[in-house]
Motif scaffolding. Structure first.
Motif, PDB file in Angstrom:
ATOM      1  N   GLN A 102      -4.695  23.328   4.157  1.00 53.02           N
ATOM      2  CA  GLN A 102      -5.376  22.113   4.473  1.00 53.02           C
ATOM      3  C   GLN A 102      -5.994  21.338   3.058  1.00 53.02           C
ATOM      4  N   MET A 103      -6.519  22.074   2.349  1.00 54.58           N
ATOM      5  CA  MET A 103      -6.922  21.480   1.007  1.00 54.58           C
ATOM      6  C   MET A 103      -6.028  20.828   0.200  1.00 54.58           C
ATOM      7  N   ILE A 104      -4.727  21.474   0.045  1.00 51.12           N
ATOM      8  CA  ILE A 104      -3.661  20.970  -0.706  1.00 51.12           C
ATOM      9  C   ILE A 104      -3.133  19.930  -0.015  1.00 51.12           C
ATOM     10  N   ALA A 105      -3.015  19.729   1.497  1.00 44.65           N
ATOM     11  CA  ALA A 105      -2.585  18.561   2.165  1.00 44.65           C
ATOM     12  C   ALA A 105      -3.379  17.472   1.583  1.00 44.65           C
TER      13      ALA A 105
ATOM     14  N   SER B 208       0.740  -1.130  -0.023  1.00 43.75           N
ATOM     15  CA  SER B 208       0.076   0.036  -0.006  1.00 43.75           C
ATOM     16  C   SER B 208       0.758   1.272  -0.173  1.00 43.75           C
ATOM     17  N   ASN B 209       0.367   2.222  -0.606  1.00 48.38           N
ATOM     18  CA  ASN B 209       0.986   3.650  -0.738  1.00 48.38           C
ATOM     19  C   ASN B 209       0.371   4.609   0.293  1.00 48.38           C
ATOM     20  N   GLU B 210      -0.443   4.042   1.217  1.00 48.49           N
ATOM     21  CA  GLU B 210      -0.929   4.905   2.231  1.00 48.49           C
ATOM     22  C   GLU B 210      -0.183   5.582   3.228  1.00 48.49           C
ATOM     23  N   PRO B 211       0.612   4.753   3.790  1.00 47.00           N
ATOM     24  CA  PRO B 211       1.817   5.456   4.764  1.00 47.00           C
ATOM     25  C   PRO B 211       2.536   6.616   3.980  1.00 47.00           C
ATOM     26  N   ARG B 212       2.922   6.396   3.054  1.00 46.68           N
ATOM     27  CA  ARG B 212       3.714   7.448   2.323  1.00 46.68           C
ATOM     28  C   ARG B 212       2.710   8.555   2.009  1.00 46.68           C
ATOM     29  N   ALA B 213       1.447   8.456   1.575  1.00 46.46           N
ATOM     30  CA  ALA B 213       0.554   9.525   1.473  1.00 46.46           C
ATOM     31  C   ALA B 213       0.229  10.311   2.702  1.00 46.46           C
ATOM     32  N   LEU B 214       0.147   9.568   3.876  1.00 46.00           N
ATOM     33  CA  LEU B 214      -0.139  10.152   5.023  1.00 46.00           C
ATOM     34  C   LEU B 214       0.893  10.993   5.393  1.00 46.00           C
ATOM     35  N   LEU B 215       2.222  10.472   5.275  1.00 44.25           N
ATOM     36  CA  LEU B 215       3.459  11.137   5.721  1.00 44.25           C
ATOM     37  C   LEU B 215       3.461  12.591   4.754  1.00 44.25           C
ATOM     38  N   SER B 216       3.213  12.266   3.514  1.00 40.79           N
ATOM     39  CA  SER B 216       3.295  13.628   2.759  1.00 40.79           C
ATOM     40  C   SER B 216       2.346  14.821   3.119  1.00 40.79           C
ATOM     41  N   GLY B 217       1.248  14.467   3.380  1.00 42.52           N
ATOM     42  CA  GLY B 217       0.218  15.315   3.711  1.00 42.52           C
ATOM     43  C   GLY B 217       0.488  15.807   5.069  1.00 42.52           C
TER      44      GLY B 217
ATOM     45  N   LYS C  81       4.177  30.642  14.872  1.00 42.48           N
ATOM     46  CA  LYS C  81       5.381  31.627  14.765  1.00 42.48           C
ATOM     47  C   LYS C  81       5.029  32.841  14.378  1.00 42.48           C
ATOM     48  N   PHE C  82       4.239  33.078  13.296  1.00 44.26           N
ATOM     49  CA  PHE C  82       3.985  34.241  12.505  1.00 44.26           C
ATOM     50  C   PHE C  82       2.291  34.477  12.533  1.00 44.26           C
ATOM     51  N   GLU C  83       1.442  33.689  12.904  1.00 48.67           N
ATOM     52  CA  GLU C  83       0.098  33.990  12.858  1.00 48.67           C
ATOM     53  C   GLU C  83      -0.402  34.302  11.424  1.00 48.67           C
ATOM     54  N   ILE C  84      -0.553  33.452  10.579  1.00 50.07           N
ATOM     55  CA  ILE C  84      -0.858  33.448   9.313  1.00 50.07           C
ATOM     56  C   ILE C  84      -2.312  33.514   9.074  1.00 50.07           C
ATOM     57  N   ASP C  85      -2.665  33.998   8.019  1.00 49.30           N
ATOM     58  CA  ASP C  85      -4.196  34.210   7.692  1.00 49.30           C
ATOM     59  C   ASP C  85      -5.156  33.183   7.852  1.00 49.30           C
ATOM     60  N   ALA C  86      -6.339  32.916   8.399  1.00 45.22           N
ATOM     61  CA  ALA C  86      -7.054  32.011   8.239  1.00 45.22           C
ATOM     62  C   ALA C  86      -7.441  31.328   6.872  1.00 45.22           C
ATOM     63  N   LEU C  87      -7.742  31.995   5.836  1.00 45.05           N
ATOM     64  CA  LEU C  87      -7.873  31.615   4.539  1.00 45.05           C
ATOM     65  C   LEU C  87      -6.580  30.700   4.112  1.00 45.05           C
ATOM     66  N   ILE C  88      -5.462  31.286   4.378  1.00 44.45           N
ATOM     67  CA  ILE C  88      -4.113  30.808   3.930  1.00 44.45           C
ATOM     68  C   ILE C  88      -4.105  29.302   4.597  1.00 44.45           C
TER      69      ILE C  88
ATOM     70  N   VAL D  88     -11.589  15.567   0.370  1.00 43.79           N
ATOM     71  CA  VAL D  88     -10.941  16.913   1.113  1.00 43.79           C
ATOM     72  C   VAL D  88     -11.886  17.476   1.851  1.00 43.79           C
ATOM     73  N   ALA D  89     -13.184  17.425   1.806  1.00 41.38           N
ATOM     74  CA  ALA D  89     -14.064  18.125   2.813  1.00 41.38           C
ATOM     75  C   ALA D  89     -14.142  17.304   4.072  1.00 41.38           C
ATOM     76  N   LEU D  90     -14.062  15.690   3.962  1.00 36.96           N
ATOM     77  CA  LEU D  90     -13.861  15.117   5.405  1.00 36.96           C
ATOM     78  C   LEU D  90     -12.478  15.541   6.053  1.00 36.96           C
ATOM     79  N   VAL D  91     -11.394  15.642   5.385  1.00 38.89           N
ATOM     80  CA  VAL D  91     -10.165  16.031   5.974  1.00 38.89           C
ATOM     81  C   VAL D  91     -10.197  17.433   6.554  1.00 38.89           C
ATOM     82  N   VAL D  92     -10.489  18.373   5.837  1.00 34.97           N
ATOM     83  CA  VAL D  92     -10.861  19.668   6.161  1.00 34.97           C
ATOM     84  C   VAL D  92     -11.627  19.896   7.512  1.00 34.97           C
ATOM     85  N   ILE D  93     -12.773  19.400   7.564  1.00 31.40           N
ATOM     86  CA  ILE D  93     -13.835  19.257   8.576  1.00 31.40           C
ATOM     87  C   ILE D  93     -13.158  18.767   9.876  1.00 31.40           C
ATOM     88  N   THR D  94     -12.459  17.460   9.588  1.00 32.79           N
ATOM     89  CA  THR D  94     -11.846  16.901  10.991  1.00 32.79           C
ATOM     90  C   THR D  94     -10.792  17.831  11.635  1.00 32.79           C
ATOM     91  N   ILE D  95      -9.911  18.269  10.526  1.00 29.88           N
ATOM     92  CA  ILE D  95      -8.864  19.199  11.180  1.00 29.88           C
ATOM     93  C   ILE D  95      -9.501  20.319  11.932  1.00 29.88           C
TER      94      ILE D  95
END
Length: 447
Positions: free
Chosen positions: A111-114, A77-86, A99-106, A148-155
């Motif tokens: 999160q969507m990119i991960a 399975s490639n899932e462990p590598r996918a998890l480590l990348s995200g 450290k720098f308090e970046i914007d919420a939209l960023i 993507v929706a499931l990951v963003v909502i859980t995070i």
């Protein structure tokens, strides 16, 4: 089981041992933001605890890759590598935010990119078991959007609940424990290898949380920050996607008959795992209430406030530790109740047990709202706040307190020069007697 326990222990040990040096690094790096209005703590506390948790994740995956019974997970399975990348991407965004308090939209875009990085490497939802319909195969775009929706909502659900010392790590650890028991049951009892990656993710997630909790319990010496809360939220979502969105329900062979009947019968098993928000229902409820509350006021859904569930527990009258334990109780009740129902959905005792424990939880939740009258013979077994005091003793105490306050006020007025110093109003913050929430108030005895 021994391999999973060894992976859990290694992850916990690495996270625990690295948290101390990470705390010193955070202090030197200046990752100690000023205390905000919504914060409960009153002393600057370093963040960046997610650094130790990320290295614990890497250590757990590295150890599992060299174990005899778990190396097949990485080979097939490639899932462990996918998890480590995200996880690496979301962790980097969290470190920058601590450290720098970046914007919420960023952060939302990160999160969507991960989540998209994990989807590109095969960690995605392929089909869904729908009651009365059967297995519904998803197209590539449908699976990507749902993942993507499931990951963003859980995070964000985990991030929203990270407001008290040890709260987020403990609740996610409870959810991961229930998830691990179910995934291991599928992998070991039914011999389904597709459940092995999800089982491994749950074991590593428990190790990350258990290794960080000793440093994060009240009073916390370090906070996990967004680098930690977003990381554990992503790992929890990845485990649920791995075991639910790619495992064929018919492979369990729990029921004979048509595919529709089999899927319909296994709905109590799959719904809690398909939506990890069912397992972490308390953070999910806090997330929904926060969005509704802020949009109703015309604010941004990402605007911070003091209206979360743990803030309300403190306002009711619970202490910091008791509020955390109450949140632990409800998380464990929902998570393990769903787990027990998935194992045996026909048992009425499970439903009655959940109802009884829910009633107990409500009593504990509303306990500061009332002070019961304890009989004289039972006063030795209850805390002092529930004991009766005689009227004469109460009157003497009130008179002594009034005299002491008057004496202190007279002495202060005599020693103070009106032209140079302004009088200090009683109950102001930053004076003796201030509590963690604000000035310490004197409650009038109503008995």
């Amino acid at each position: 089981m021994r391999e999973y326990l060894l992976t859990l222990c290694v992850t916990a040990a690495v996270t625990y041992l690295l948290t101390g040096p990470v705390r010193k690094f955070a202090i030197v790096a200046g990752a100690m933001p000023e205390i905000r209005a919504r914060d409960v703590h009153r002393e600057p506390t370093p963040r960046l605890g997610g650094i130790a948790m990320f290295f614990g994740l890497c250590a757990g995956l590295l150890v599992a890759d060299h174990l005899t019974n778990l190396d097949e997970v990485f080979a097939k399975s490639n899932e462990p590598r996918a998890l480590l990348s995200g996880a690496a991407l979301i962790w980097l965004i969290g470190v920058l935010d601590d450290k720098f308090e970046i914007d919420a939209l960023i952060k939302l875009g990160g999160q969507m990119i991960a989540a998209g990085v994990m989807v590109m490497q095969g960690l995605t939802i392929l089909w869904l078991p729908v009651p009365g319909v059967g297995n519904v195969a998803l197209t590539q775009w449908q699976g990507t959007l749902l993942t993507v929706a499931l990951v963003v909502i859980t995070i964000n659900a985990v991030n929203f609940v990270d407001g008290l010392d040890g709260l987020a790590a403990g609740m996610v650890c409870i959810a991961a424990g229930a998830f691990f028991l179910y995934a291991y049951r599928i992998w070991y009892s039914y011999g389904i290898e597709a459940a092995a990656p999800g089982t491994l993710f749950a074991a590593i997630l428990m190790g990350m949380c258990l290794g960080f909790l000793p440093h994060n319990m009240h009073p916390a010496r370090i906070f996990m920050g967004d680098s930690g809360s977003m990381l554990i939220g992503l790992v929890l979502a990845a485990g649920a996607i791995s075991i639910t969105g790619q495992l064929d329900p018919d492979a369990l062979k729990l029921f004979a008959g048509s595919e529709k009947a089999a899927v319909h019968q296994t709905v109590p098993v799959y719904i809690p795992l398909l939506l990890p928000l069912t397992i972490i229902a308390v953070p999910a409820a806090d997330l929904v209430l926060a969005i509704v509350r802020r949009t109703w006021r015309g604010q941004s859904p990402f605007a911070a406030d003091r209206g979360h569930l743990h803030h309300r527990l403190l306002e009711i009258g619970h202490s910091h530790s008791r509020a955390v334990l109450i949140m632990y109780f409800w998380s464990a009740l929902i998570a393990f109740g769903a787990l027990a129902y998935s194992v045996n959905s026909a048992s009425m005792w499970i439903v009655l047990g959940v109802v009884f424990l829910s009633a107990v939880g409500l009593v504990l939740l509303l306990l500061p709202r009332f002070t019961p009258r304890v009989p004289v013979w039972a006063q030795a077994f209850v805390p002092p706040r529930y004991r009766r005091r005689r009227r004469a003793a109460r009157a003497a105490e009130a008179a002594a307190e009034a005299a002491a306050e008057a004496a202190v006020a007279d002495a202060a007025c005599e020693a103070e020069e009106p032209a140079e110093r302004a009088p200090v109003t009683a109950g102001m913050s930053r004076v003796n007697g201030a509590t963690a929430i604000g000035p310490r108030s004197r409650f009038v005895d109503r008995h």
